[in-house]
Scaffold this active site. Structure first.
Site, PDB file in Angstrom:
ATOM      1  N   ASP A   1      -0.957   6.473  10.150  1.00  0.00           N
ATOM      2  CA  ASP A   1       0.184   6.908  10.972  1.00  0.00           C
ATOM      3  C   ASP A   1      -0.241   7.071  12.430  1.00  0.00           C
ATOM      4  OD1 ASP A   1      -1.377   9.032  10.085  1.00  0.00           O
ATOM      5  OD2 ASP A   1       0.303  10.392   9.705  1.00  0.00           O
TER       6      ASP A   1
ATOM      7  N   ASP B   1      -0.564  -5.570   6.863  1.00  0.00           N
ATOM      8  CA  ASP B   1       0.685  -6.323   7.022  1.00  0.00           C
ATOM      9  C   ASP B   1       1.533  -5.667   8.113  1.00  0.00           C
ATOM     10  OD1 ASP B   1       2.787  -8.161   6.365  1.00  0.00           O
ATOM     11  OD2 ASP B   1       3.766  -6.547   5.241  1.00  0.00           O
TER      12      ASP B   1
ATOM     13  N   LYS C   1      -5.446   6.061   4.708  1.00  0.00           N
ATOM     14  CA  LYS C   1      -4.610   7.256   4.561  1.00  0.00           C
ATOM     15  C   LYS C   1      -5.368   8.192   3.630  1.00  0.00           C
ATOM     16  CE  LYS C   1      -0.692   9.542   5.185  1.00  0.00           C
ATOM     17  NZ  LYS C   1      -0.247  10.103   6.485  1.00  0.00           N
TER      18      LYS C   1
ATOM     19  N   TYR D   1       0.007  -4.771  -3.395  1.00  0.00           N
ATOM     20  CA  TYR D   1       0.600  -6.085  -3.626  1.00  0.00           C
ATOM     21  C   TYR D   1       0.323  -6.613  -5.028  1.00  0.00           C
ATOM     22  CZ  TYR D   1       1.848  -7.011   1.268  1.00  0.00           C
ATOM     23  OH  TYR D   1       2.413  -6.995   2.508  1.00  0.00           O
TER      24      TYR D   1
ATOM     25  N   ASP E   1       2.107  -6.937  12.426  1.00  0.00           N
ATOM     26  CA  ASP E   1       3.390  -7.268  13.069  1.00  0.00           C
ATOM     27  C   ASP E   1       3.571  -6.408  14.323  1.00  0.00           C
ATOM     28  OD1 ASP E   1       4.055  -9.020  10.967  1.00  0.00           O
ATOM     29  OD2 ASP E   1       6.135  -8.345  10.898  1.00  0.00           O
TER      30      ASP E   1
HETATM   31  C1  IPM Z   1       2.696 -11.881   5.708  1.00  0.00           C
HETATM   32  C2  IPM Z   1       3.980 -11.722   4.920  1.00  0.00           C
HETATM   33  C3  IPM Z   1       3.689 -11.679   3.434  1.00  0.00           C
HETATM   34  C4  IPM Z   1       2.850 -10.440   3.168  1.00  0.00           C
HETATM   35  C5  IPM Z   1       4.891 -11.703   2.496  1.00  0.00           C
HETATM   36  C6  IPM Z   1       5.832 -12.828   2.801  1.00  0.00           C
HETATM   37  C7  IPM Z   1       4.470 -11.763   1.055  1.00  0.00           C
HETATM   38  O1  IPM Z   1       4.689 -10.611   5.344  1.00  0.00           O
HETATM   39  O2  IPM Z   1       1.982 -12.868   5.479  1.00  0.00           O
HETATM   40  O3  IPM Z   1       2.413 -11.049   6.565  1.00  0.00           O
HETATM   41  O4  IPM Z   1       3.404  -9.334   3.040  1.00  0.00           O
HETATM   42  O5  IPM Z   1       1.626 -10.579   3.090  1.00  0.00           O
HETATM   43 MN    MN Z   2       3.859  -9.704   7.138  1.00  0.00          MN
END
Ligand code: IPM
Ligand code: MN
Ligand code: NAD
Length: 348
Positions: free
Chosen positions: A217, A241, A184, A139, A245
């Site tokens: 993975d 990240d 990884k 990032y 999710d």
């Molecule tokens: C999160 C989001 C952010 C990230 C983006 C919007 C920059 O996906 O907070 O998970 O990737 O950290």
């Molecule tokens: Mn995110």
């Protein structure tokens, strides 16, 4: 002491879920006698529209001078056509606040396994704390952006890995004593440094904590195969990240997952893990639970109000167990209706 909170509603569903969380935090503040002030600032796409900058100096200064920052979400298709991006403001805010440790708890509510897309028996008992490194890695490395070639540089220092690993080991000691470090290391140099630094800290100070290493993975697979085996999951910025999710849905919806981002002191940045959800923005349909639980984390970590934090968490759980919820978890409530129910449950 007054808890000064910089309030950044942001874009899309951000203002809807942030308002829901503010309402619940204020109610908890009344009940528990906490002094809190919320001052609102422009951030993200909304700030680009008004000031040409996703993180205006006034917003950043207010965040640096607050005890806590509460954020809804940023981004949306209208800011993807060239020009400044809302997400850049979020990365700059995290970096400026020095919040390198992103805590993302994911828990399948006992008795609510049916919310999970996984079979009840697989989802049952899952209770994971993902600790995502938040201010390093891909990032923040140098970027080259061209039409014919582009690159993102991934860099970590031993110190950056050690400080986040320490947070993970400490968290594990207060939970079930297990850390799964995800990397990884079969391919990436940064992952080999990551693994070496985690092992060194473990050997030096945390021999009582159980440590395993899993390649990212395989981790994506194991998370949905047997999520209940994991306690604390420690990983770098991009992997965290993606895996968070994925993990959020094990509990039922990304709309349920909160986060706290912490640095050296008690100041923190609190935001649900989801984005601005442009597909449902403006419709009062978003699930506010991730935002409300982020508010509970704010009270716990930045305002030292454990009782109020627990009360919010119990009120959310009680409300969902009664069968209420937004559409993403099979309920019929709007975002604001659900927040009202949680606020009412708090008083009981
Ligand atoms: C999160 C989001 C952010 C990230 C983006 C919007 C920059 O996906 O907070 O998970 O990737 O950290
Ligand atoms: Mn995110
Ligand atoms: P998203 O998280 O916004 O949405 C993904 C899916 O989940 C959508 O179908 C959405 O409707 C659903 N969803 C998200 N939050 C929900 C909620 N609270 N209740 C019910 N359903 C919910 O991810 P995306 O669509 O990939 O990204 C949209 C924008 O948000 C992009 O601009 C992205 O950069 C940004 N984003 C911001 C943050 C943040 O501010 N922290 C986090 C992730 C994405």
């Amino acid at each position: 002491m007054t808890g000064k909170i910089a309030f950044l509603p942001g874009d899309g569903v951000g203002p809807e879920v942030a308002e829901a969380a503010r309402r619940v935090m204020m109610r908890a503040g009344e009940i528990f006698g906490l002094a809190m002030t919320f001052e609102e600032f422009d951030f993200g796409g909304a700030a680009i529209d008004r000031h040409g900058d996703p993180l205006p100096a006034k917003t950043l200064n207010a965040c640096l001078n607050a005890q806590a920052v509460f954020l809804g979400a940023v981004g949306g298709p209208q800011w993807e056509k060239g020009g400044p991006r809302p997400e850049t403001g979020l990365l700059a805010l995290r970096k400026n606040l020095g919040v390198f440790a992103n805590l993302r708890p994911i828990r399948v509510m006992p008795g609510k396994e049916s919310l999970s897309p996984l079979k009840d028996d697989v989802a049952r008992g899952a209770d994971i704390l993902i600790i995502r490194e938040l201010t390093g890695g891909l990032y923040f490395g140098d970027k080259v952006e061209g039409d014919e070639s582009a690159s993102d540089n991934c860099a970590y220092t031993r110190e950056e890995v050690t400080r986040i690993a320490k947070i993970a080991f400490e968290a594990a000691r207060a939970r079930r004593g297990r850390v799964t470090s995800v990397d990884k290391a079969n391919v990436m140099a940064t992952s080999r440094l990551w693994r070496a630094a985690v092992i060194a800290l473990h050997e030096a100070e945390y021999g009582d904590v159980e440590l395993e290493h899993v390649l990212v993975d395989a981790m994506a697979m194991k998370l949905i195969q047997h999520p209940a085996q994991f306690d604390v999951v420690l990983t770098e910025n991009l992997f965290g990240d993606i895996l968070s999710d994925e993990a959020s849905v094990i509990a039922g919806s990304i709309g349920l997952a909160p986060s706290a981002s912490l640095g050296e002191g008690v100041r923190g940045l609190y935001e649900p893990i989801h984005g601005s959800a442009p597909d449902i923005a403006g419709l009062d349909k978003a699930n506010p639970v991730g935002a409300i639980l982020s508010g509970a984390m704010l009270l716990r970590f930045s305002l030292n109000a454990e009782g109020a934090a627990r009360a919010i968490e119990c009120a959310v759980e009680e409300t969902i167990k009664l069968g209420f919820g937004t559409r993403d978890i099979g309920g019929a409530d709007s975002c604001s209706e659900f927040a009202g129910r949680v606020a009412a449950a708090l008083a009981r």
